[in-house]
Design an enzyme around this catalytic site. Structure first.
Site: not given
Ligand code: FAD
Length: 279
Positions: A15, A106
């Protein structure tokens, strides 16, 4: 496409983040110059919260993909964006032959104000990408649970729904192999067997990594951090690499489909870790 690489054998990936300073660009340039020695299957490029590195991420990914030595996958977050903004970015990636996207929610604004825009969860971005074209779509997974989720079981159910529609996941960093293995088992119990690539961070910056671990509610190896902090600068790399090699070797033995290193744009640790794993 990354799901095809994963189907062909264990991937090795790195990354990067888009540097904002000339000194940072020099570091990344040196790393890219030495990349042939590491021979990654793919690299990924982070996206600043709320789009703060939108152009930088896009330009770096397009540049790396045009060099065509390995796919470069942009991270893309949806919170804070409108549907029209994301559609334009996705179109732009399509027109530049970008086949892989890591689809993320995000974080909402750090000051607690509500995020503006059309999206709340990463699943909604996965749906946009699926409709837009033939992307290989990755998503984020949190072995110890996402910090905003009500419970681990609830987080696992949301991850399973997201991963069913996506092609693969990359995990947040973790330090205990068992946390990753439990995640894989939990997904299998929910009927989801898509590849979950473990994300491993060499502990070169214990202060910074501890801060991120605290923010994510992730377990942090205080003993190892103390040893690294007490070591002479020349020994720190060796200690961090030794720990990552042990963890990666265990993950590989347990059947992890790939190994993704959070390398902070530096090549030294990935070079040593992948070389040790090849021995
Ligand atoms: P989601 O999958 O939407 O989950 C977020 C939260 O919502 C979780 O608690 C989940 O359980 C909950 N949730 C999901 N669906 C529902 C639903 N239908 N109803 C209720 N709750 C729900 N951040 C950046 O800003 N830039 C980056 O480049 C970046 N890269 C990353 C790369 C990796 C490999 C990882 C692991 C994280 C990265 N992040 C990045 C961080 C990430 O954006 C944050 O952790 C963010 O808070 C969650 O993203 P997610 O895609 O997991 O969200």
């Amino acid at each position: 496409m990354i799901h095809e690489l994963l189907a062909a054998g264990r991937t090795r990936s790195l990354e990067f983040f888009p540097p904002r300073t000339e000194a940072g660009r020099d570091v990344l340039r040196a790393t890219l110059g030495g990349l042939a020695g590491v021979d990654p299957s793919f690299v990924s490029v982070t996206y600043g919260a709320g789009g703060s590195t939108r152009e930088l991420t896009r330009d770096l990914v397009v540049e790396l993909n045009s060099a065509a030595t390995m796919p470069a996958m942009p991270h893309l977050t949806c919170v804070g964006h409108t549907r029209a903004q994301l559609a334009a970015m996705v179109d732009d990636y399509t027109s530049h032959g970008i086949d892989n996207v890591l689809a993320l929610a995000g974080d909402p604004p750090a000051d607690g104000s509500p995020a503006v825009g059309d999206f709340t969860f990463a699943l909604e971005l996965v749906e946009v990408l699926r409709e837009a074209g033939s992307f290989s779509i990755g998503v984020a997974a949190f072995p110890e649970g996402h910090p905003r989720s009500g419970s681990l079981a609830e987080d696992r159910r949301h991850l399973a729904a997201k991963l069913e529609l996506a092609d693969f996941a990359i995990t947040n960093f973790f330090f205990r192999a068992e946390d990753y293995l439990r995640l894989v088992d939990d997904m299998a119990a929910l009927g989801v067997t898509k590849p979950i690539i473990p994300g491993v961070i060499p502990l070169l910056d214990p202060v910074g990594v501890r801060r991120f671990a605290d923010l994510n509610g992730a377990w942090f190896p205080e003993d190892l951090a103390s040893r690294i902090e007490a070591a002479a600068p020349a020994e720190r790399l060796a200690l961090a690499v030794e720990h990552s090699v042990t963890l990666c070797a265990r993950l590989a033995d347990e059947g992890a489909p790939g190994l993704h290193l959070y390398c902070m744009n530096r090549i030294e640790a990935p070079e040593k870790i992948f070389a040790a794993l090849s021995d």
